[in-house]
Design an enzyme around this catalytic site. Sequence first.
Site, PDB file in Angstrom:
ATOM      1  N   ASP A   1      60.231  41.323  17.585  1.00 36.62           N
ATOM      2  CA  ASP A   1      60.263  40.410  16.433  1.00 36.62           C
ATOM      3  C   ASP A   1      59.904  39.017  16.905  1.00 36.62           C
ATOM      4  O   ASP A   1      60.519  38.507  17.847  1.00 36.62           O
ATOM      5  CB  ASP A   1      61.660  40.420  15.796  1.00 36.62           C
ATOM      6  CG  ASP A   1      61.638  39.859  14.384  1.00 36.62           C
ATOM      7  OD1 ASP A   1      61.032  38.785  14.167  1.00 36.62           O
ATOM      8  OD2 ASP A   1      62.225  40.492  13.494  1.00 36.62           O
TER       9      ASP A   1
ATOM     10  N   ASP B   1      53.990  40.941  19.038  1.00 37.44           N
ATOM     11  CA  ASP B   1      53.462  41.407  17.753  1.00 37.44           C
ATOM     12  C   ASP B   1      53.786  42.895  17.599  1.00 37.44           C
ATOM     13  O   ASP B   1      53.328  43.715  18.395  1.00 37.44           O
ATOM     14  CB  ASP B   1      51.944  41.173  17.734  1.00 37.44           C
ATOM     15  CG  ASP B   1      51.327  41.540  16.394  1.00 37.44           C
ATOM     16  OD1 ASP B   1      52.047  42.089  15.518  1.00 37.44           O
ATOM     17  OD2 ASP B   1      50.130  41.276  16.212  1.00 37.44           O
TER      18      ASP B   1
ATOM     19  N   ASP C   1      60.711  47.276   9.739  1.00 38.20           N
ATOM     20  CA  ASP C   1      60.940  46.607   8.447  1.00 38.20           C
ATOM     21  C   ASP C   1      60.085  45.344   8.364  1.00 38.20           C
ATOM     22  O   ASP C   1      60.521  44.315   7.871  1.00 38.20           O
ATOM     23  CB  ASP C   1      62.437  46.278   8.304  1.00 38.20           C
ATOM     24  CG  ASP C   1      62.792  45.784   6.907  1.00 38.20           C
ATOM     25  OD1 ASP C   1      62.103  46.185   5.932  1.00 38.20           O
ATOM     26  OD2 ASP C   1      63.746  44.995   6.767  1.00 38.20           O
TER      27      ASP C   1
ATOM     28  N   LYS D   1      56.365  47.696   1.933  1.00 44.50           N
ATOM     29  CA  LYS D   1      56.638  46.635   0.950  1.00 44.50           C
ATOM     30  C   LYS D   1      55.543  46.690  -0.117  1.00 44.50           C
ATOM     31  O   LYS D   1      54.353  46.787   0.205  1.00 44.50           O
ATOM     32  CB  LYS D   1      56.634  45.259   1.630  1.00 44.50           C
ATOM     33  CG  LYS D   1      57.481  45.181   2.883  1.00 44.50           C
ATOM     34  CD  LYS D   1      58.962  45.145   2.577  1.00 44.50           C
ATOM     35  CE  LYS D   1      59.759  45.045   3.872  1.00 44.50           C
ATOM     36  NZ  LYS D   1      61.204  44.985   3.657  1.00 44.50           N
TER      37      LYS D   1
HETATM   38  C1  LIG Z   1      62.143  41.847   6.291  1.00 48.76           C
HETATM   39  S1  LIG Z   1      62.497  41.075   7.827  1.00 48.76           S
HETATM   40  C2  LIG Z   1      63.466  42.276   8.670  1.00 48.76           C
HETATM   41  C3  LIG Z   1      64.895  42.104   8.428  1.00 48.76           C
HETATM   42  C4  LIG Z   1      65.754  43.068   9.236  1.00 48.76           C
HETATM   43  N1  LIG Z   1      65.506  44.447   8.844  1.00 48.76           N
HETATM   44  C5  LIG Z   1      67.217  42.719   9.056  1.00 48.76           C
HETATM   45  O1  LIG Z   1      67.919  43.509   8.413  1.00 48.76           O
HETATM   46  O2  LIG Z   1      67.619  41.653   9.536  1.00 48.76           O
HETATM   47  C6  LIG Z   1      60.949  41.170   8.630  1.00 48.76           C
HETATM   48  C7  LIG Z   1      61.007  40.733  10.106  1.00 48.76           C
HETATM   49  O3  LIG Z   1      59.731  41.058  10.670  1.00 48.76           O
HETATM   50  C8  LIG Z   1      59.369  40.025  11.583  1.00 48.76           C
HETATM   51  N2  LIG Z   1      57.906  40.122  11.713  1.00 48.76           N
HETATM   52  C9  LIG Z   1      56.949  39.897  10.777  1.00 48.76           C
HETATM   53  N3  LIG Z   1      55.721  40.141  11.260  1.00 48.76           N
HETATM   54  C10 LIG Z   1      55.902  40.577  12.544  1.00 48.76           C
HETATM   55  C11 LIG Z   1      55.027  41.012  13.573  1.00 48.76           C
HETATM   56  N4  LIG Z   1      53.689  41.066  13.386  1.00 48.76           N
HETATM   57  N5  LIG Z   1      55.556  41.374  14.756  1.00 48.76           N
HETATM   58  C12 LIG Z   1      56.892  41.345  14.959  1.00 48.76           C
HETATM   59  N6  LIG Z   1      57.782  40.958  14.011  1.00 48.76           N
HETATM   60  C13 LIG Z   1      57.290  40.562  12.826  1.00 48.76           C
HETATM   61  C14 LIG Z   1      59.902  38.756  10.968  1.00 48.76           C
HETATM   62  O4  LIG Z   1      60.138  37.775  11.953  1.00 48.76           O
HETATM   63  C15 LIG Z   1      61.218  39.244  10.328  1.00 48.76           C
HETATM   64  O5  LIG Z   1      62.321  39.076  11.213  1.00 48.76           O
END
Ligand SMILES: C[S@@+](CC[C@H](N)C(=O)[O-])C[C@H]1O[C@@H](n2cnc3c(N)ncnc32)[C@H](O)[C@@H]1O
Length: 122
Positions: free
Chosen positions: A7, A27, A43, A72
């Site tokens: 993350d 990533d 997620d 999503k």
């Molecule tokens: C919807 S939130 C997840 C929340 C988590 N399931 C929780 O309950 O706390 C989406 C997460 O994906 C991360 N994120 C988005 N794009 C990403 C990427 N390309 N690589 C890694 N993490 C990513 C964001 O930083 C965020 O923490």
Amino acid sequence: MHVYAIDNGPMDKALMATGQVEHLHEDGFTWEPPYRLDWLVCDIADKPSRVEAMVERWLVRRWRREAVFNLKLPMKRRWPEVEACLGRLAEALEAARVDAEIACRHLYHDREEVTVHVRLRG
Ligand SMILES: C[S@@+](CC[C@H](N)C(=O)[O-])C[C@H]1O[C@@H](n2cnc3c(N)ncnc32)[C@H](O)[C@@H]1O
């Protein structure tokens, strides 16, 4: 249990204090595990097709046995999007001769997302 948390955002301090989570600011679409894992849980809020392609890569390469991920769906035509993603995933697994069960549920009536579970057989 040991968890690689991929993350680029911050992680809960109490969770990190358990010592069971290794947080990598990488990533999630390109990270590759150092060895075969048991589960992939995703997620990430991004295009459903992008999430599906990433999960497909993990499953075809057998980097894990089971996967749970959210698609999503902020768009209007949600069901065609879900159908297309699940169809691509099923076709790719079949083409790679990966025998799997795929289940998809809308778990929260007020959330624009579905949750998909894939379990490899055998
Ligand atoms: C919807 S939130 C997840 C929340 C988590 N399931 C929780 O309950 O706390 C989406 C997460 O994906 C991360 N994120 C988005 N794009 C990403 C990427 N390309 N690589 C890694 N993490 C990513 C964001 O930083 C965020 O923490």
